[in-house]
Design an enzyme around this catalytic site. Structure first.
Site, PDB file in Angstrom:
ATOM      1  N   HIS A   1      33.182  45.017  49.724  1.00 20.75           N
ATOM      2  CA  HIS A   1      34.428  44.459  50.272  1.00 20.75           C
ATOM      3  C   HIS A   1      34.187  43.255  51.183  1.00 20.75           C
ATOM      4  O   HIS A   1      35.000  42.339  51.227  1.00 20.75           O
ATOM      5  CB  HIS A   1      35.227  45.559  50.987  1.00 20.75           C
ATOM      6  CG  HIS A   1      35.762  46.564  50.023  1.00 20.75           C
ATOM      7  ND1 HIS A   1      35.478  47.906  50.083  1.00 20.75           N
ATOM      8  CD2 HIS A   1      36.535  46.412  48.913  1.00 20.75           C
ATOM      9  CE1 HIS A   1      36.062  48.531  49.074  1.00 20.75           C
ATOM     10  NE2 HIS A   1      36.697  47.656  48.355  1.00 20.75           N
TER      11      HIS A   1
ATOM     12  N   ASP B   1      51.768  44.942  37.481  1.00 20.97           N
ATOM     13  CA  ASP B   1      50.565  44.533  36.765  1.00 20.97           C
ATOM     14  C   ASP B   1      50.165  43.107  37.176  1.00 20.97           C
ATOM     15  O   ASP B   1      50.991  42.181  37.076  1.00 20.97           O
ATOM     16  CB  ASP B   1      50.895  44.591  35.258  1.00 20.97           C
ATOM     17  CG  ASP B   1      49.674  44.364  34.403  1.00 20.97           C
ATOM     18  OD1 ASP B   1      48.787  43.579  34.811  1.00 20.97           O
ATOM     19  OD2 ASP B   1      49.602  44.966  33.324  1.00 20.97           O
ATOM     20  N   GLY B   2      48.934  42.941  37.606  1.00 25.02           N
ATOM     21  CA  GLY B   2      48.457  41.633  38.064  1.00 25.02           C
ATOM     22  C   GLY B   2      48.479  40.573  36.962  1.00 25.02           C
ATOM     23  O   GLY B   2      48.643  39.379  37.244  1.00 25.02           O
TER      24      GLY B   2
ATOM     25  N   ASP C   1      40.103  42.228  42.539  1.00 25.67           N
ATOM     26  CA  ASP C   1      39.280  43.407  42.852  1.00 25.67           C
ATOM     27  C   ASP C   1      39.585  44.465  41.784  1.00 25.67           C
ATOM     28  O   ASP C   1      40.317  45.415  42.022  1.00 25.67           O
ATOM     29  CB  ASP C   1      39.631  43.898  44.258  1.00 25.67           C
ATOM     30  CG  ASP C   1      38.776  45.082  44.678  1.00 25.67           C
ATOM     31  OD1 ASP C   1      37.921  45.533  43.889  1.00 25.67           O
ATOM     32  OD2 ASP C   1      38.987  45.573  45.809  1.00 25.67           O
TER      33      ASP C   1
ATOM     34  N   PRO D   1      44.227  49.175  31.455  1.00 25.52           N
ATOM     35  CA  PRO D   1      45.119  48.141  32.006  1.00 25.52           C
ATOM     36  C   PRO D   1      44.371  46.962  32.641  1.00 25.52           C
ATOM     37  O   PRO D   1      44.973  45.928  32.933  1.00 25.52           O
ATOM     38  CB  PRO D   1      45.926  48.893  33.064  1.00 25.52           C
ATOM     39  CG  PRO D   1      45.165  50.129  33.370  1.00 25.52           C
ATOM     40  CD  PRO D   1      44.368  50.471  32.163  1.00 25.52           C
TER      41      PRO D   1
ATOM     42  N   GLU E   1      48.976  45.607  43.142  1.00 26.77           N
ATOM     43  CA  GLU E   1      48.237  46.757  42.594  1.00 26.77           C
ATOM     44  C   GLU E   1      49.133  47.450  41.569  1.00 26.77           C
ATOM     45  O   GLU E   1      50.322  47.651  41.793  1.00 26.77           O
ATOM     46  CB  GLU E   1      47.834  47.695  43.746  1.00 26.77           C
ATOM     47  CG  GLU E   1      47.486  49.120  43.373  1.00 26.77           C
ATOM     48  CD  GLU E   1      46.260  49.281  42.464  1.00 26.77           C
ATOM     49  OE1 GLU E   1      45.208  48.706  42.764  1.00 26.77           O
ATOM     50  OE2 GLU E   1      46.383  50.007  41.448  1.00 26.77           O
TER      51      GLU E   1
ATOM     52  N   ASP F   1      36.421  48.199  35.716  1.00 25.72           N
ATOM     53  CA  ASP F   1      35.783  47.730  34.480  1.00 25.72           C
ATOM     54  C   ASP F   1      36.846  47.210  33.500  1.00 25.72           C
ATOM     55  O   ASP F   1      38.006  47.639  33.556  1.00 25.72           O
ATOM     56  CB  ASP F   1      35.022  48.894  33.805  1.00 25.72           C
ATOM     57  CG  ASP F   1      33.919  49.433  34.705  1.00 25.72           C
ATOM     58  OD1 ASP F   1      33.418  48.678  35.552  1.00 25.72           O
ATOM     59  OD2 ASP F   1      33.562  50.622  34.553  1.00 25.72           O
TER      60      ASP F   1
HETATM   61  N1  SAM Z   1      35.745  48.063  43.503  1.00 24.16           N
HETATM   62  C1  SAM Z   1      36.160  48.597  42.275  1.00 24.16           C
HETATM   63  C2  SAM Z   1      35.246  48.432  41.108  1.00 24.16           C
HETATM   64  O1  SAM Z   1      34.465  47.476  41.075  1.00 24.16           O
HETATM   65  O2  SAM Z   1      35.307  49.281  40.248  1.00 24.16           O
HETATM   66  C3  SAM Z   1      37.589  48.321  41.973  1.00 24.16           C
HETATM   67  C4  SAM Z   1      38.356  49.210  42.865  1.00 24.16           C
HETATM   68  S1  SAM Z   1      40.063  49.129  42.914  1.00 24.16           S
HETATM   69  C5  SAM Z   1      40.384  50.833  43.153  1.00 24.16           C
HETATM   70  C6  SAM Z   1      40.615  48.775  41.277  1.00 24.16           C
HETATM   71  C7  SAM Z   1      42.136  48.861  41.192  1.00 24.16           C
HETATM   72  O3  SAM Z   1      42.612  47.962  40.200  1.00 24.16           O
HETATM   73  C8  SAM Z   1      42.675  50.237  40.804  1.00 24.16           C
HETATM   74  O4  SAM Z   1      43.376  50.760  41.895  1.00 24.16           O
HETATM   75  C9  SAM Z   1      43.578  49.980  39.607  1.00 24.16           C
HETATM   76  O5  SAM Z   1      44.779  50.739  39.641  1.00 24.16           O
HETATM   77  C10 SAM Z   1      43.849  48.482  39.742  1.00 24.16           C
HETATM   78  N2  SAM Z   1      44.220  47.813  38.484  1.00 24.16           N
HETATM   79  C11 SAM Z   1      43.747  48.025  37.243  1.00 24.16           C
HETATM   80  N3  SAM Z   1      44.323  47.200  36.364  1.00 24.16           N
HETATM   81  C12 SAM Z   1      45.201  46.441  37.074  1.00 24.16           C
HETATM   82  C13 SAM Z   1      46.121  45.416  36.729  1.00 24.16           C
HETATM   83  N4  SAM Z   1      46.250  44.998  35.475  1.00 24.16           N
HETATM   84  N5  SAM Z   1      46.860  44.860  37.725  1.00 24.16           N
HETATM   85  C14 SAM Z   1      46.745  45.265  39.019  1.00 24.16           C
HETATM   86  N6  SAM Z   1      45.892  46.241  39.399  1.00 24.16           N
HETATM   87  C15 SAM Z   1      45.129  46.816  38.443  1.00 24.16           C
END
Ligand code: SAM
EC number: 2.5.1.16
Length: 293
Positions: free
Chosen positions: A70, A145-146, A163, A170, A114, A166
């Protein structure tokens, strides 16, 4: 649940990285388990890494090593930009990135996009060390959705931080060409973006693709940087920075040093800022050169 301190639980959580490699941690307690419309969410307490967020059976963040991730995803772009005011964070539902971003005095607004409300709610309840600034007055939480957000918004940002998990489910579209074009569109003329870009050892092709798409989108400066990440596959991880104007190698070190007197960091400082780029391993530099030349 675990009341007796002499007792060490025999339950382990294992993430399989492929058919031959896995990482296991001994579980102290299971704090949360649920399934949202997007993913399975678990939060466990562990002996060596503290609380751990797991999405779809994959380590997302742990209290033990989250500071590396972070601090580096936030302070590197925010100190490369001389005066970041408007920041967009995509993903990062645990809140660790937002916690670091609001430490910057110049930052006025953090739009925090998020996908999954349940991740936010669970982390707010069980991982307050990470989620403690989600309700900060600078932070504007947007549950959507981002990919859709950057395609549709007319807003412009100084820094965008992706952030993401994988590139599956989504999050797949967060690694595609169209997404980077929209990120470029959403940045001011001197804007900077950083994205979580997986393991240089396991995912070199993916990092090459990211760099190729960022170049096609119009970014002038594209630089991956690497760091140790004990709980991610291979233990060695990367972010990729793309900038329209400022180079991370041309920062004012004295200014960073001064700012850090007030901001608490554990991994990042002005020497790490430059050193992390200068220490990019040869095999990664060679791979990137091939797509950027
Ligand atoms: N540090 C982490 C890693 O490298 O695996 C990522 C952690 S953070 C919890 C990832 C977040 O991205 C999740 O909470 C997930 O719900 C969110 N996420 C996944 N796809 C997304 C999208 N299309 N738009 C916004 N958020 C998304």
């Amino acid at each position: 649940m675990n009341q007796n301190n002499d007792f060490k639980c025999h339950i382990w959580f294992t993430e399989y990285h492929n058919n031959n490699v896995a990482l296991s941690v001994r579980v102290k307690d299971i704090l949360y388990m649920d399934k949202s419309e997007f993913q399975e969410i678990e939060i466990i307490d562990t002996y060596d890494f503290g609380k751990v967020l797991i999405l779809d059976n994959t380590f997302q963040t742990t209290e033990g090593d989250e500071f590396i991730y972070h601090e580096l995803i936030s302070h590197v772009p925010l100190f490369t930009h001389p005066n970041p005011k408007n920041v967009l964070v995509i993903g990062g539902g645990d809140g660790g990135t937002v916690r670091e971003v609001v430490k910057h005095k110049s930052v006025e607004v953090v739009d925090f996009v998020e996908l999954d409300k349940k991740v936010i709610e669970a982390c707010k309840k069980y991982m307050p060390k990470l989620s403690c600034e989600i309700d900060n007055e600078k932070v504007n939480l947007i549950i959507t959705d981002g990919i859709k957000y950057v395609a549709e918004t007319n807003k412009k940002y100084d820094v965008i931080i992706v952030d993401c998990p994988d590139p599956v489910g989504p999050a797949k579209g967060l690694f595609e060409k169209e997404f980077y074009k929209n990120i470029f569109k959403c940045l001011n003329d001197d804007g900077i973006m950083v994205q979580q870009s997986e393991s240089p050892l396991y995912n070199l092709d993916l990092i090459q693709n990211i760099c190729r798409y960022l170049k096609e989108a119009g970014f002038k400066i594209i630089m991956p940087y690497t760091y140790p990440m004990p709980t991610y596959p291979s233990g060695f991880w990367s972010f990729t920075l793309a900038s329209k104007k400022y180079s991370p190698l041309e920062v004012d070190e004295e200014k960073i040093k001064e700012a850090l007197n007030e901001m608490k960091t554990k991994y990042y400082d002005e020497e790490v800022h430059k050193g992390i780029f200068l220490a990019t391993p040869k095999f990664l530099k060679d791979a990137i050169k091939k797509v950027l030349e």
